[in-house]
Design an enzyme around this catalytic site. Sequence first.
Site, mmCIF file in Angstrom:
data_model
loop_
_atom_site.group_PDB
_atom_site.id
_atom_site.type_symbol
_atom_site.label_atom_id
_atom_site.label_comp_id
_atom_site.label_asym_id
_atom_site.label_seq_id
_atom_site.Cartn_x
_atom_site.Cartn_y
_atom_site.Cartn_z
ATOM 1 N N LYS A 288 -0.686 -9.366 -17.374
ATOM 2 C CA LYS A 288 -1.228 -10.004 -16.182
ATOM 3 C C LYS A 288 -2.179 -11.116 -16.616
ATOM 4 C CE LYS A 288 -3.095 -8.860 -11.628
ATOM 5 N NZ LYS A 288 -3.496 -7.782 -10.702
ATOM 6 N N GLU A 376 -1.595 5.175 -0.089
ATOM 7 C CA GLU A 376 -2.550 5.365 1.011
ATOM 8 C C GLU A 376 -2.366 6.699 1.730
ATOM 9 O OE1 GLU A 376 -2.098 1.054 0.131
ATOM 10 O OE2 GLU A 376 -0.667 2.659 0.603
ATOM 11 N N ARG A 404 -0.248 2.464 6.752
ATOM 12 C CA ARG A 404 0.751 3.215 6.011
ATOM 13 C C ARG A 404 0.433 4.708 5.986
ATOM 14 N NH1 ARG A 404 3.061 -0.518 2.094
ATOM 15 N NH2 ARG A 404 2.913 0.971 0.392
#
Length: 632
Positions: A288, A376, A404
């Site tokens: 990343k 979640e 969610r």
Amino acid sequence: MNKKKFGLLSQIQYPADLRKISEDQLPEVCSELRQDIIDEVSVNPGHLASSLGVVELTVALHYVFNTPDDRIVWDVGHQAYGHKILTGRRDRFCTNRQLGGIRPFPTPLESEYDTFTCGHASNSISAALGMAVAAKMENHPERHVVAVIGDGAMSGGLAFEGLNNVSSTPNDMLIILNDNDMSIDRAVGGMEKYLLNLDTSETYNKLRFKASTWLHARGYLNDDRRKGLIRLNNAIKSAISHQQNIFEGMNIRYFGPFDGHDVNNIVRILRQIKDMKGPKLLHLHTIKGKGYKPAEQDATVWHAPGKFDAATGQRIIEDCTNRPPKFQEVFGNTLLELAKQNPHIVGVTPAMPTGCSMNIMMKAMPDRVFDVGIAEGHAVTFSGGMAKDGLQPFCNIYSAFAQRAYDNIIHDLAILNLPVVLCLDRAGLVGKDGPTHHGAFDMAALRCIPNLTIASPMDEHELRRLMYTAQLPGKGTFVIRYPRGRGHLTDWQCPLEEVAVGTGRRLREGRKVAVISIGPIGYNVEQAIDSCKLPAAHYDLRFLKPLDEALLKEVAEQYDSIITVEDGARMGGMGSAVLEWMADHGYTPRVVRLGLPDHFVEHGTVEELQHICGIDPLGIVKAIRQLYEQEK
């Protein structure tokens, strides 16, 4: 910015142009694309590190596959800036995330190259499988479908549900796992550790592919035999390597892991496996922030770094001296303060410890904070399990992501009225992240659920007091919503005092017209009343549930007209709750509701979007003046 300074990138308007370039020129295309992203994001902030990490993959995908006829489904969308630049949006990329400009995440509403809605994690495999099935049923056998999943999204439950269905549904799709060991913060959990350790021989995959091609060409390898051979092969390989490959255990051909920054090798591999029958997974290790040293060294900070000097890597930090803190900072510091007093308090977050500032408690009390990854629903149910047996969880989820976990909130918290404090960060309009991230629906969605207490603090003092109140015995499931960004008070460290549940506040008296607000949008109301110089009253409702019935009775009996103002969906929200109460109790004042409209609000600054929605001070002034005109 000089868009012509790139020799190869300047020749590429669409992927068809990219495919005209020789393969040995692809590394230079990647270098130019990476620099273009850095240059653009340095002056127009956005998501940087994720997009830098998939430059080579992005170029290889559009080079090998015939997009847009072939489908590339991006997961989350943080990593898609290179994709946008290569698909006809380079000249407009300077407008990314700005009002009226390029949208913050890929969407078919903007480009045919954007195949599905992006913004929330883990949906790519399911969506891509749907497209692969549609290709077969709609007679597009030549269409390739690719799902690109990464940034920790493989830990999400929907990704596993998709994988399970991929393994049992006839399809030829390709899943590319962009494995950078990160989401926003470093990725956590068993799946991430598993992916770090997973290894398969590239030579072995070459031999297996050649063998399967030879057998298929001679008619020895029909679909049934192929599945049987895959299962036998997986069993033998697992016995030799002493490692079970979870993907091949689901009859998904696995390739990798390979270096995700060797563009020529990725092109070679994609060409090798693109026409294989059956589902396939290509595992790529990426970094990343690749190619920009500051982002490589601190990918969390450089996920969305704000403005910076592209040449030096120096971030341009605003001077926050004597400015109010962010609500997130107040939450994080107050949580630690409460946790020191209450040994039962624990923190839970789905991959957002830095964003929600739970990292403050995590640093001081690492054994009492749980980052559960991008999950979640699990975060909510996990919190419920701890609460059931004596702990006091503070579960912090961004409002848009809490959507969610709706069933988990109902089934695993509310039915038993478990003592979980559900903190909905980024509630209301969030600005440049746009419609996938606006916390627009939490009040309308949650207020119909029994047993919930729902509150929204107007300022930092109120947030601290509500957090203190929520963790007191007997409070049950307690929801606190607050926005992204700074509050209004510099002296935020007030004493921790209990707030009576279901009570609001009269902030100013008035005549004829009363304004009822909930949350920090109340400051817009105060500014509006000050500027219009009309004697409107102002009430801070504070609790959406239970409603302050004494306050509503006072308003109904003393004022002819009411304006409700909320930073949430107008349909079914706080204004609707006020109307319902008035109707149920026989009151018939004129009620004007201000809030978010019944359509998805675009991206832009919070101030711009509040103005569009009519909940900025000017919009509130207009509503007040209209009512006073009608009262004459």
